[in-house]
Design an enzyme around this catalytic site. Structure first.
Site, PDB file in Angstrom:
ATOM      1  N   THR A   1      46.747  49.779  47.348  1.00 37.98           N
ATOM      2  CA  THR A   1      46.864  48.320  47.387  1.00 37.98           C
ATOM      3  C   THR A   1      46.797  47.822  48.822  1.00 37.98           C
ATOM      4  O   THR A   1      46.176  46.794  49.115  1.00 37.98           O
ATOM      5  CB  THR A   1      48.173  47.858  46.725  1.00 37.98           C
ATOM      6  OG1 THR A   1      48.231  48.360  45.389  1.00 37.98           O
ATOM      7  CG2 THR A   1      48.261  46.344  46.686  1.00 37.98           C
TER       8      THR A   1
ATOM      9  N   ASP B   1      40.225  47.173  41.368  1.00 39.40           N
ATOM     10  CA  ASP B   1      41.338  48.132  41.385  1.00 39.40           C
ATOM     11  C   ASP B   1      41.392  48.873  40.051  1.00 39.40           C
ATOM     12  O   ASP B   1      40.964  48.351  39.019  1.00 39.40           O
ATOM     13  CB  ASP B   1      42.643  47.377  41.630  1.00 39.40           C
ATOM     14  CG  ASP B   1      43.798  48.296  41.982  1.00 39.40           C
ATOM     15  OD1 ASP B   1      43.556  49.484  42.279  1.00 39.40           O
ATOM     16  OD2 ASP B   1      44.956  47.830  41.966  1.00 39.40           O
TER      17      ASP B   1
ATOM     18  N   ARG C   1      55.662  59.717  39.584  1.00 37.55           N
ATOM     19  CA  ARG C   1      56.509  58.532  39.726  1.00 37.55           C
ATOM     20  C   ARG C   1      57.751  58.863  40.542  1.00 37.55           C
ATOM     21  O   ARG C   1      58.436  57.960  41.024  1.00 37.55           O
ATOM     22  CB  ARG C   1      56.979  58.005  38.353  1.00 37.55           C
ATOM     23  CG  ARG C   1      55.931  57.562  37.355  1.00 37.55           C
ATOM     24  CD  ARG C   1      54.891  56.646  37.914  1.00 37.55           C
ATOM     25  NE  ARG C   1      53.722  57.398  38.344  1.00 37.55           N
ATOM     26  CZ  ARG C   1      52.772  56.922  39.123  1.00 37.55           C
ATOM     27  NH1 ARG C   1      52.858  55.708  39.596  1.00 37.55           N
ATOM     28  NH2 ARG C   1      51.737  57.671  39.469  1.00 37.55           N
TER      29      ARG C   1
END
Length: 658
Positions: free
Chosen positions: A30, A212, A591
């Site tokens: 990002t 994205d 994660r």
């Protein structure tokens, strides 16, 4: 390129021609997109109004807009487009509506609207059959197929029947001047591919495109990307084939490979430095995913420490597993002061949450279950929103269709279909047709009277909307429309009625203090929101499916149910499709920022008898040196148990003394 690593800098600097950025989990993708937008504007290559960045959720689009605003201060980002594929498709159709065969102010059918129409087209069909039919139509649309193309491609009787239903359903949409969610991609693709003027105009409008999560594109979305980029291909696609976990909803990870064939000049940059996880977690993830075939293999690495070994728990059953997970979370919270929001429990299927919820409740651990019925998806809230949309836009036929049946007022599907036919011939939206005495005379008297009364209510509320504050209008609407009276009749207890009325009160509260915007405009802006966009947990333990965890990160992650038949799923074992299940576990593993637990059960209760379970075959693909299995170190296990018992006793004592 201050603060970027060499690979990130290379991705930002490449502005001429097509670029694929293979961004591993936690590699700062990002930031690369944000920096690239800033670079394109600062160098004068493209003004903000000619740049479009496409994401997959409204939530990620909002976050990206906020990051761009911080990076580019002032008015430098004015005109920049950051939105989802569907929002971009909607914008295109709103501008090109006439070429797409739509009238201005067309409606968007949601899943409930579609199900209602299909149910009417399939009289007597059970809900599962209606849902299956919707799935087949959606699949055809996601492949970019028109009804005729779907019929031409049909290879079985079931597919031919679905294609015929698709044609009837699409005719209904046309009669209602409506599109469904899938049409927001399919129709723009059809226009861009078949109308050279439209394609040229939109390539001029969007000079540079950033996409994205490109591995999650379906065939229609990929075609939309190609049509907007043209042969020149001034775009940056960011994706990770190792995190492609949405094949079940049409995503095609092969699109990443297809880019190189469609654009021979494609430059590929790999982002392999991970800024999220400990190296031990990354070594386990790398070893696991190496078992999948790769066109562009990556090896994630981190400058962070190794961290603790991954704990692998063998439990008796799901209840025992849940107790251990809840107990460990409670212990870490008490012993280390870690906030509840640092913890996440991941599972393959939503049914696995029940035992976990019970165990957390017993220990008074606050939690948030993602994927439950979101506020905006509650029936009474959607009913009220349909009324608000209709007040704001008399041409919103989808809003009319829901509002006129919320509450029910004796207007059946057959009468509504007839009204739509009459409205189409008269070139009127449904709400205006319902006000026409000449058209109503052509309907059965009961339906005509009900529609006339409905039109009177709408007319009155529209007058109120011109001067009432939005929140007050919502409260008046709930009474005047009959929604509250219908709720009272439906609810068997006062307690249930209070809960559902509370949802309508909360909706009114949403509009409290809204200045300069009508309730109808705010309601319309909610049309493209999805469940994930309103999923804010606060300081609570997160419970969610592995599919729902993508893009998130937590200090402590527990993955439960790591057994053959659960993860990998039984269907994938039967069909020999392990690649996506492996990617799903890979997403779960990556994660974890600091610590990771993987647990499995020895047995389960199924159909009244005990079933013996086997640990997931994926556990054998993880490096043994990175794991700490139950019983492998008895001394450490005993010390860990004593420490937890001590903290647990102290917590109970404090609770009793309090």
């Amino acid at each position: 390129m201050h603060g970027l690593n060499p690979q990130q800098s290379a991705a930002v600097a490449h502005v001429e021609g097509p670029l694929l950025v293979l961004a591993g989990a936690g590699s700062g993708k990002t930031r690369v997109i944000v920096e690239k937008i800033a670079h394109l504007i600062a160098t004068g290559r493209y003004p903000a109004k000619r740049i479009a960045a496409i994401t997959f959720t409204n939530k990620s689009a909002k976050e990206m807009r906020e990051r761009v605003a911080k990076r580019i201060r002032g008015d430098g980002a004015d005109g920049l487009t950051i939105c989802t594929f569907h929002a971009l498709g909607l914008k295109l159709l709103q501008i090109e509506h006439a070429r797409a065969g739509l009238r201005r102010g067309f409606s968007i059918f949601d899943a409930d609207d579609t199900a209602s129409q299909l149910k009417d087209l399939l009289p007597g069909a059970k809900p599962d059959a209606v849902q299956a039919a919707h799935g087949l139509i959606s699949r055809a649309k996601n492949a970019g197929l028109s009804p005729q193309q779907a019929l031409d491609a049909a290879q079985s009787t079931r597919e031919r029947e679905a294609a015929a239903l698709y044609a009837k359903y699409q005719a209904r949409l046309s009669a209602f001047n409506a599109v469904d969610f899938d049409d927001l991609i399919r129709l723009p693709v059809e226009l861009l591919e078949n109308d050279a003027d439209v394609a040229l105009g939109w390539r001029e409008r969007i000079g540079y495109l950033l996409v994205d999560e490109c591995q999650d594109t379906n065939d229609a979305q990929y075609r939309m990307l190609k049509a907007l980029a043209g042969t020149k291909g001034n775009f940056t696609c960011v994706g990770d084939d190792d995190q492609s976990i949405y094949a079940w909803r049409g995503a095609n990870p092969e699109n990443l490979s297809q880019l190189a064939q469609d654009y021979p000049a494609l430059k590929v940059v790999k982002l392999e430095q991970n800024y999220r996880c400990s190296n031990r977690v990354l070594r386990a993830a790398n070893a696991l995913i190496a078992n999948n075939p790769h066109e562009h293999p990556k090896t994630l690495w981190s400058a962070q420490a190794d961290g603790e070994r991954i704990r692998v728990w063998e439990c008796r059953d799901s209840a025992h597993e849940a107790e251990r997970v809840a107990g460990e979370i409670h212990f870490i919270n008490q012993a280390r002061g870690a906030p509840w929001s640092d913890f996440c429990i991941l599972f393959r299927g939503n049914h696995q949450s029940r035992a976990l919820e019970k165990a957390l409740q017993l220990l008074r651990v606050p939690y948030h279950l993602s994927g439950g019925t979101a506020f905006l998806e509650r029936a009474e809230v959607k009913d009220a929103l349909s009324w608000l949309r209709l007040l704001a836009n008399p041409e919103d036929d989808a809003a009319f269709l829901r509002a006129v049946q919320s509450p029910a007022r004796g207007v059946g599907a057959t009468s509504l279909a007839k009204l739509a036919e009459l409205a189409q011939h008269a070139h009127l939206p449904l709400s205006r047709a319902a006000e026409s005495i000449s058209l109503l005379k052509q309907l059965p008297p009961r339906a005509a009277n009900a529609l006339s009364e409905f039109a009177d209510i709408v007319r009155g509320l529209r007058g109120d909307a011109s001067h009432l504050p939005p929140a007050e209008l919502v409260r008046k609407l709930n009474e005047r429309s009959g929604l509250l009276a219908a709720l009272r009749a439906q609810c068997k207890t006062e307690q249930l009625f209070a809960i559902r009325r509370g949802n309508l009160d909360e909706l009114a509260d949403w509009f409290e203090g809204a200045k300069g915007t009508s309730a109808g405009e705010l309601a319309a802006s909610l049309a493209l929101l999805t469940r994930a966009d309103k999923d804010d947990a606060g300081n609570q333990v997160r419970l969610m499916s592995l599919h729902g965890a993508k893009g998130l990160e937590f200090r402590y992650v527990f993955i439960v149910g790591v057994e053959d038949g659960t993860l990998p799923h039984e269907a994938s074992l039967d069909e020999g499709r392990l690649d996506e299940e492996r990617r799903l576990l890979y997403v779960g593993i990556t994660r974890a920022k600091e610590q990771l637990w993987l647990s499995h059960s020895r047995e389960a209760q199924r159909w009244g008898s005990k079933l013996r379970l086997q640990p997931s075959r994926f556990l054998d693909e993880l490096p043994a040196a990175e794991l700490q299995r139950d019983g492998a170190d008895p001394v450490a296990d005993a010390a860990r148990k004593a420490e937890r018992a001590s903290v647990g006793f102290a917590a109970i004592k404090a609770m009793l003394e309090g």
